[in-house]
Design a protein around this motif. Structure first.
Motif, PDB file in Angstrom:
ATOM      1  N   ALA A  92       0.915  -1.135  -0.031  1.00  0.00           N
ATOM      2  CA  ALA A  92      -0.181  -0.019  -0.052  1.00  0.00           C
ATOM      3  C   ALA A  92       0.833   1.335  -0.220  1.00  0.00           C
ATOM      4  CB  ALA A  92      -1.041   0.090   1.328  1.00  0.00           C
ATOM      5  N   GLY A  93       2.131   1.218  -0.120  1.00  0.00           N
ATOM      6  CA  GLY A  93       3.080   2.454  -0.069  1.00  0.00           C
ATOM      7  C   GLY A  93       3.296   3.015   1.390  1.00  0.00           C
ATOM      8  N   PHE A  94       3.205   2.245   2.549  1.00  0.00           N
ATOM      9  CA  PHE A  94       3.487   2.658   3.731  1.00  0.00           C
ATOM     10  C   PHE A  94       4.910   3.307   4.286  1.00  0.00           C
ATOM     11  CE2 PHE A  94      -0.855   0.337   4.818  1.00  0.00           C
ATOM     12  CZ  PHE A  94      -1.479   1.637   4.191  1.00  0.00           C
ATOM     13  N   LEU A  95       5.652   3.479   3.287  1.00  0.00           N
ATOM     14  CA  LEU A  95       6.959   3.802   3.736  1.00  0.00           C
ATOM     15  C   LEU A  95       7.189   5.248   3.885  1.00  0.00           C
ATOM     16  CD1 LEU A  95      10.008   2.902   3.252  1.00  0.00           C
ATOM     17  CD2 LEU A  95      10.079   3.891   1.144  1.00  0.00           C
ATOM     18  N   ASN A  96       7.789   5.591   5.036  1.00  0.00           N
ATOM     19  CA  ASN A  96       8.177   6.973   5.342  1.00  0.00           C
ATOM     20  C   ASN A  96       9.515   7.188   4.583  1.00  0.00           C
ATOM     21  OD1 ASN A  96       9.285   9.224   6.551  1.00  0.00           O
ATOM     22  ND2 ASN A  96       8.140   8.873   8.538  1.00  0.00           N
ATOM     23  N   VAL A  97       9.242   8.006   3.587  1.00  0.00           N
ATOM     24  CA  VAL A  97      10.402   8.269   2.768  1.00  0.00           C
ATOM     25  C   VAL A  97      11.523   9.094   3.343  1.00  0.00           C
ATOM     26  CG1 VAL A  97      11.153   9.622   0.391  1.00  0.00           C
ATOM     27  CG2 VAL A  97       8.964   8.382   0.788  1.00  0.00           C
ATOM     28  N   PRO A  98      11.444   9.941   4.126  1.00  0.00           N
ATOM     29  CA  PRO A  98      12.488  10.705   4.556  1.00  0.00           C
ATOM     30  C   PRO A  98      13.494   9.795   5.722  1.00  0.00           C
ATOM     31  CG  PRO A  98      10.652  11.853   5.374  1.00  0.00           C
ATOM     32  CD  PRO A  98      10.145  10.655   4.306  1.00  0.00           C
ATOM     33  N   LYS A  99      12.576   8.960   6.325  1.00  0.00           N
ATOM     34  CA  LYS A  99      13.381   8.228   7.153  1.00  0.00           C
ATOM     35  C   LYS A  99      13.837   6.577   6.501  1.00  0.00           C
ATOM     36  CE  LYS A  99      11.376   9.628  11.410  1.00  0.00           C
ATOM     37  NZ  LYS A  99      10.403   9.128  12.665  1.00  0.00           N
ATOM     38  N   VAL A 100      13.147   6.599   5.387  1.00  0.00           N
ATOM     39  CA  VAL A 100      13.549   5.401   4.492  1.00  0.00           C
ATOM     40  C   VAL A 100      13.286   4.086   5.653  1.00  0.00           C
ATOM     41  CG1 VAL A 100      14.963   3.956   2.945  1.00  0.00           C
ATOM     42  CG2 VAL A 100      15.128   6.452   3.213  1.00  0.00           C
ATOM     43  N   LYS A 101      12.163   4.354   6.096  1.00  0.00           N
ATOM     44  CA  LYS A 101      11.552   3.076   7.332  1.00  0.00           C
ATOM     45  C   LYS A 101      10.011   2.944   6.988  1.00  0.00           C
ATOM     46  CE  LYS A 101      15.080   4.109  10.447  1.00  0.00           C
ATOM     47  NZ  LYS A 101      15.848   3.205  10.140  1.00  0.00           N
ATOM     48  N   GLY A 102       9.541   1.664   6.970  1.00  0.00           N
ATOM     49  CA  GLY A 102       8.385   1.337   6.801  1.00  0.00           C
ATOM     50  C   GLY A 102       7.935   0.072   7.531  1.00  0.00           C
ATOM     51  N   THR A 103       9.001  -0.729   8.266  1.00  0.00           N
ATOM     52  CA  THR A 103       8.441  -2.017   8.750  1.00  0.00           C
ATOM     53  C   THR A 103       7.404  -1.684   9.787  1.00  0.00           C
ATOM     54  OG1 THR A 103      10.796  -2.767   8.344  1.00  0.00           O
ATOM     55  CG2 THR A 103       9.580  -4.098  10.083  1.00  0.00           C
ATOM     56  N   HIS A 104       7.338  -0.690  10.573  1.00  0.00           N
ATOM     57  CA  HIS A 104       6.670  -0.378  11.595  1.00  0.00           C
ATOM     58  C   HIS A 104       5.309  -0.013  11.223  1.00  0.00           C
ATOM     59  CE1 HIS A 104       8.046   3.540  10.495  1.00  0.00           C
ATOM     60  NE2 HIS A 104       7.204   4.124  11.095  1.00  0.00           N
ATOM     61  N   ASN A 105       5.057   0.585  10.111  1.00  0.00           N
ATOM     62  CA  ASN A 105       3.965   0.846   9.377  1.00  0.00           C
ATOM     63  C   ASN A 105       3.304  -0.478   8.706  1.00  0.00           C
ATOM     64  OD1 ASN A 105       3.936   3.592   9.990  1.00  0.00           O
ATOM     65  ND2 ASN A 105       4.780   4.197   8.060  1.00  0.00           N
ATOM     66  N   ALA A 106       4.117  -1.276   8.328  1.00  0.00           N
ATOM     67  CA  ALA A 106       3.951  -2.573   7.744  1.00  0.00           C
ATOM     68  C   ALA A 106       3.214  -3.592   8.804  1.00  0.00           C
ATOM     69  CB  ALA A 106       4.962  -3.230   7.194  1.00  0.00           C
ATOM     70  N   MET A 107       3.918  -3.454   9.820  1.00  0.00           N
ATOM     71  CA  MET A 107       3.529  -4.261  11.122  1.00  0.00           C
ATOM     72  C   MET A 107       1.801  -3.879  11.485  1.00  0.00           C
ATOM     73  SD  MET A 107       7.019  -4.976  12.845  1.00  0.00           S
ATOM     74  CE  MET A 107       6.239  -5.647  14.513  1.00  0.00           C
ATOM     75  N   LYS A 108       1.830  -2.312  11.836  1.00  0.00           N
ATOM     76  CA  LYS A 108       0.631  -1.682  12.299  1.00  0.00           C
ATOM     77  C   LYS A 108      -0.274  -2.066  11.399  1.00  0.00           C
ATOM     78  CE  LYS A 108      -1.708   0.881  14.803  1.00  0.00           C
ATOM     79  NZ  LYS A 108      -2.181   0.571  16.089  1.00  0.00           N
ATOM     80  N   SER A 109      -0.337  -2.051  10.042  1.00  0.00           N
ATOM     81  CA  SER A 109      -1.215  -2.354   9.062  1.00  0.00           C
ATOM     82  C   SER A 109      -1.654  -3.541   9.312  1.00  0.00           C
ATOM     83  CB  SER A 109      -0.827  -1.591   7.492  1.00  0.00           C
ATOM     84  OG  SER A 109       0.076  -2.590   7.171  1.00  0.00           O
TER      85      SER A 109
END
Length: 166
Positions: A92-109
């Protein structure tokens, strides 16, 4: 360097605590306009820079890999539910671009989707009788009020700002 001003990307080199180890990477936005640009070759050029090269001299590569980052962000979040399925995490594109982090958003979703599925199965919420498929309507609703949307909204203009130059 070595990417030109019109190409989005960057590099990193982290010295790790576990002895003389380094983690390195090179990121290139896939919306580059030069059809001859090779992200792999640009990474190789970057490693040949005198400052970077001395870090690798005498070392050996113990692992490597490549990733494609779905960096859509807030403006690109698609409809995440449909009869019988849902888009969760990186899809779904939940990557936080400036932090280049998205694992936490993937887990939360994933957690939000599981909760919506539980509600759909136990409370008969989101069941579409015409098709018999479950649609996780609560997932989309809860996602919009979650920390994921809040975080992505706060950085929504970071990536588009790189398209206008300095």
């Amino acid at each position: 360097w070595p990417l030109g001003k019109s190409t989005y990307g960057g590099s990193f080199l982290y010295h790790l605590d576990e002895g003389p180890l380094v983690a390195t990477g090179f990121v290139t936005g896939l919306d580059y306009s030069n059809p001859h640009l090779s992200p792999f070759r640009e990474f190789q050029r970057w490693k040949e820079h005198p400052y970077i090269r001395k870090t690798f001299e005498g070392g050996e590569r113990i692992s490597y890999g490549a990733r494609a980052l779905n960096e859509g962000g807030y403006q690109s979040i698609p409809k995440v539910v449909f009869p019988g399925g849902a888009l969760i995490g990186c899809e779904a594109g939940f990557l936080n671009v400036p932090k280049v982090k998205g694992t936490h958003n993937a887990m939360k979703s994933g957690m939000l989707a599981a909760e919506a599925w539980h509600d759909a199965v136990t409370k008969n919420e989101g069941v579409h009788l015409d098709s018999g498929a479950i649609q996780l309507d609560n997932y989309e609703k809860n996602l919009k009020t979650s920390s994921i949307y809040e975080e992505l909204r706060s950085v929504r203009n970071i990536r588009p700002s790189f398209n206008t130059g300095l």
